[in-house]
Design a protein around this motif. Structure first.
Motif, PDB file in Angstrom:
ATOM      1  N   MET A 178       1.073  -1.009   0.101  1.00 56.29           N
ATOM      2  CA  MET A 178       0.413   0.006   0.265  1.00 56.29           C
ATOM      3  C   MET A 178       0.780   1.431  -0.224  1.00 56.29           C
ATOM      4  N   THR A 179       0.248   1.954  -0.573  1.00 57.11           N
ATOM      5  CA  THR A 179       1.394   3.615  -0.739  1.00 57.11           C
ATOM      6  C   THR A 179       0.478   4.318  -0.305  1.00 57.11           C
ATOM      7  N   LEU A 180       0.795   5.478   0.605  1.00 60.05           N
ATOM      8  CA  LEU A 180       0.297   7.010   0.613  1.00 60.05           C
ATOM      9  C   LEU A 180       1.153   7.958  -0.186  1.00 60.05           C
ATOM     10  N   ILE A 181      -0.034   8.775  -0.638  1.00 60.20           N
ATOM     11  CA  ILE A 181       0.973  10.403  -0.769  1.00 60.20           C
ATOM     12  C   ILE A 181       0.654  11.372  -0.099  1.00 60.20           C
ATOM     13  N   VAL A 182       1.439  12.364   0.305  1.00 61.96           N
ATOM     14  CA  VAL A 182       1.327  13.350   0.981  1.00 61.96           C
ATOM     15  C   VAL A 182       1.492  13.943   0.154  1.00 61.96           C
ATOM     16  N   GLN A 183       0.933  14.904   0.349  1.00 65.27           N
ATOM     17  CA  GLN A 183       0.481  15.730  -0.370  1.00 65.27           C
ATOM     18  C   GLN A 183       1.725  17.115  -0.358  1.00 65.27           C
ATOM     19  N   PRO A 184       2.075  18.201  -1.730  1.00 64.71           N
ATOM     20  CA  PRO A 184       3.479  19.269  -1.550  1.00 64.71           C
ATOM     21  C   PRO A 184       2.598  20.443  -1.185  1.00 64.71           C
ATOM     22  N   THR A 185       2.616  21.286  -0.612  1.00 64.93           N
ATOM     23  CA  THR A 185       2.681  22.235   0.111  1.00 64.93           C
ATOM     24  C   THR A 185       2.648  23.606  -0.661  1.00 64.93           C
ATOM     25  N   THR A 186       3.041  24.194  -0.896  1.00 62.65           N
ATOM     26  CA  THR A 186       3.265  25.420  -1.362  1.00 62.65           C
ATOM     27  C   THR A 186       5.227  25.844  -1.324  1.00 62.65           C
ATOM     28  N   THR A 187       5.443  25.460  -0.423  1.00 53.16           N
ATOM     29  CA  THR A 187       7.123  25.478   0.010  1.00 53.16           C
ATOM     30  C   THR A 187       7.523  23.833  -0.010  1.00 53.16           C
ATOM     31  N   ALA A 188       6.968  22.293  -0.237  1.00 56.09           N
ATOM     32  CA  ALA A 188       7.188  21.335  -0.525  1.00 56.09           C
ATOM     33  C   ALA A 188       6.682  20.668  -1.077  1.00 56.09           C
ATOM     34  N   PRO A 189       7.610  19.374  -2.008  1.00 58.25           N
ATOM     35  CA  PRO A 189       7.219  18.495  -2.804  1.00 58.25           C
ATOM     36  C   PRO A 189       6.101  18.173  -2.106  1.00 58.25           C
ATOM     37  N   ALA A 190       5.509  16.896  -2.388  1.00 57.89           N
ATOM     38  CA  ALA A 190       4.626  15.629  -2.328  1.00 57.89           C
ATOM     39  C   ALA A 190       6.134  14.567  -1.811  1.00 57.89           C
ATOM     40  N   LEU A 191       5.670  13.632  -0.690  1.00 55.61           N
ATOM     41  CA  LEU A 191       6.212  13.120  -0.631  1.00 55.61           C
ATOM     42  C   LEU A 191       5.443  11.576  -0.885  1.00 55.61           C
ATOM     43  N   THR A 192       6.051  10.550  -0.846  1.00 53.57           N
ATOM     44  CA  THR A 192       5.202   9.022  -1.300  1.00 53.57           C
ATOM     45  C   THR A 192       6.043   8.275   0.100  1.00 53.57           C
ATOM     46  N   LEU A 193       4.789   7.121   0.093  1.00 47.25           N
ATOM     47  CA  LEU A 193       5.251   6.556   1.223  1.00 47.25           C
ATOM     48  C   LEU A 193       4.318   5.133   1.012  1.00 47.25           C
ATOM     49  N   ARG A 194       5.383   3.980   0.425  1.00 47.48           N
ATOM     50  CA  ARG A 194       5.389   3.060  -0.248  1.00 47.48           C
ATOM     51  C   ARG A 194       7.090   1.808   0.463  1.00 47.48           C
ATOM     52  N   PRO A 195       6.548   0.677   0.671  1.00 49.23           N
ATOM     53  CA  PRO A 195       6.849  -0.227   0.516  1.00 49.23           C
ATOM     54  C   PRO A 195       8.276  -0.711   0.463  1.00 49.23           C
ATOM     55  N   TRP A 196       8.860  -0.889   1.916  1.00 43.18           N
ATOM     56  CA  TRP A 196      10.160  -0.966   1.307  1.00 43.18           C
ATOM     57  C   TRP A 196      10.800  -1.801   0.184  1.00 43.18           C
ATOM     58  N   GLN A 197      12.053  -1.800  -0.109  1.00 43.70           N
ATOM     59  CA  GLN A 197      12.742  -2.812  -0.390  1.00 43.70           C
ATOM     60  C   GLN A 197      13.746  -3.605  -0.262  1.00 43.70           C
ATOM     61  N   ASP A 198      14.420  -4.446  -0.911  1.00 45.44           N
ATOM     62  CA  ASP A 198      15.764  -4.587  -0.580  1.00 45.44           C
ATOM     63  C   ASP A 198      17.044  -3.970  -1.370  1.00 45.44           C
ATOM     64  N   SER A 199      16.703  -3.191  -2.613  1.00 43.26           N
ATOM     65  CA  SER A 199      17.444  -2.181  -2.911  1.00 43.26           C
ATOM     66  C   SER A 199      17.393  -0.643  -2.164  1.00 43.26           C
ATOM     67  N   ASP A 200      16.360  -0.404  -0.646  1.00 36.96           N
ATOM     68  CA  ASP A 200      16.450   0.608   0.258  1.00 36.96           C
ATOM     69  C   ASP A 200      17.958   0.274   1.190  1.00 36.96           C
ATOM     70  N   ALA A 201      18.915  -0.750   0.899  1.00 36.79           N
ATOM     71  CA  ALA A 201      19.185  -1.475   2.430  1.00 36.79           C
ATOM     72  C   ALA A 201      20.638  -0.430   2.119  1.00 36.79           C
ATOM     73  N   PRO A 202      21.346   0.600   0.782  1.00 31.10           N
ATOM     74  CA  PRO A 202      22.051   1.456   1.375  1.00 31.10           C
ATOM     75  C   PRO A 202      21.802   2.756   1.906  1.00 31.10           C
ATOM     76  N   SER A 203      21.282   2.659   1.736  1.00 36.27           N
ATOM     77  CA  SER A 203      20.232   4.464   1.747  1.00 36.27           C
ATOM     78  C   SER A 203      20.121   4.104   3.385  1.00 36.27           C
TER      79      SER A 203
END
Length: 179
Positions: free
Chosen positions: A1-26
């Motif tokens: 399940m993915t959630l989207i945090v809406q952008p504001t006038t000063t900040a871009p949208a955020l995506t809340l997404r499932p974790w992936q093995d490719s995220d390990a280095p980050s």
């Protein structure tokens, strides 16, 4: 399940997404930050630990104990967000937790994620029903205290230390759904 945090006038949208093995280095890179490690219960030192942590996040989704997301801004991993099921006596209400990578702090990412989660939790969804949300943090973690205040949580109590898991006093902030 993915959630989207809406952008504001000063900040871009955020995506809340499932974790992936490719995220390990980050994840490892984010956990190298001394300021963040000070507040973490489970610091991660290498990619094997990061992959084990990601597997634990997947288990949380499977058994319904915690719903955890990678937080992305413009395709870059900038944080972690979790909604935790109540677990008496340790936690009495649905809880939220987060961390933000050092280079992304001070941009309101955690508070925007908390606000989006509150909307989702109180929207009538049946994955993790909630009437109140608690935000716990170690006393002295002023950033988390500011997030709680900004999102309308009330300071409910100061919690005694519970070593070894919680060696210091904590704050318990609560937000109750409006009837």
């Amino acid at each position: 399940m993915t959630l989207i945090v809406q952008p504001t006038t000063t900040a871009p949208a955020l995506t809340l997404r499932p974790w992936q093995d490719s995220d390990a280095p980050s994840i490892v890179a984010a956990h190298r930050d001394d300021a963040m490690r000070r507040w973490l219960m489970r610091p991660i030192d290498d990619e094997d630990e990061a992959r084990a942590w990601i597997a634990d996040q997947d288990k949380g989704w499977a058994n319904g104990t915690h719903l955890s997301w990678a937080v992305e801004e413009d395709g870059t991993l900038v944080g972690y967000f979790v909604i935790k099921a109540a677990n008496p006596p340790e936690t009495l209400a649905t809880g939220v937790g987060y961390w933000t990578a050092a280079e992304a702090r001070g941009k309101g990412i955690a508070s925007r994620c908390v606000q989006t989660a509150m909307q989702w939790l109180f929207s009538g969804q049946d994955r993790m029903p909630a009437d109140e949300i608690e935000l716990l943090h170690t006393v002295g973690n002023e950033g988390s205290c500011r997030v709680a205040q900004k999102c309308g949580f009330a300071l409910d109590s100061v919690l005694a230390p519970m070593p070894p898991k919680f060696p210091h006093e904590g704050h318990r902030h609560l937000f109750k759904r409006q009837a």
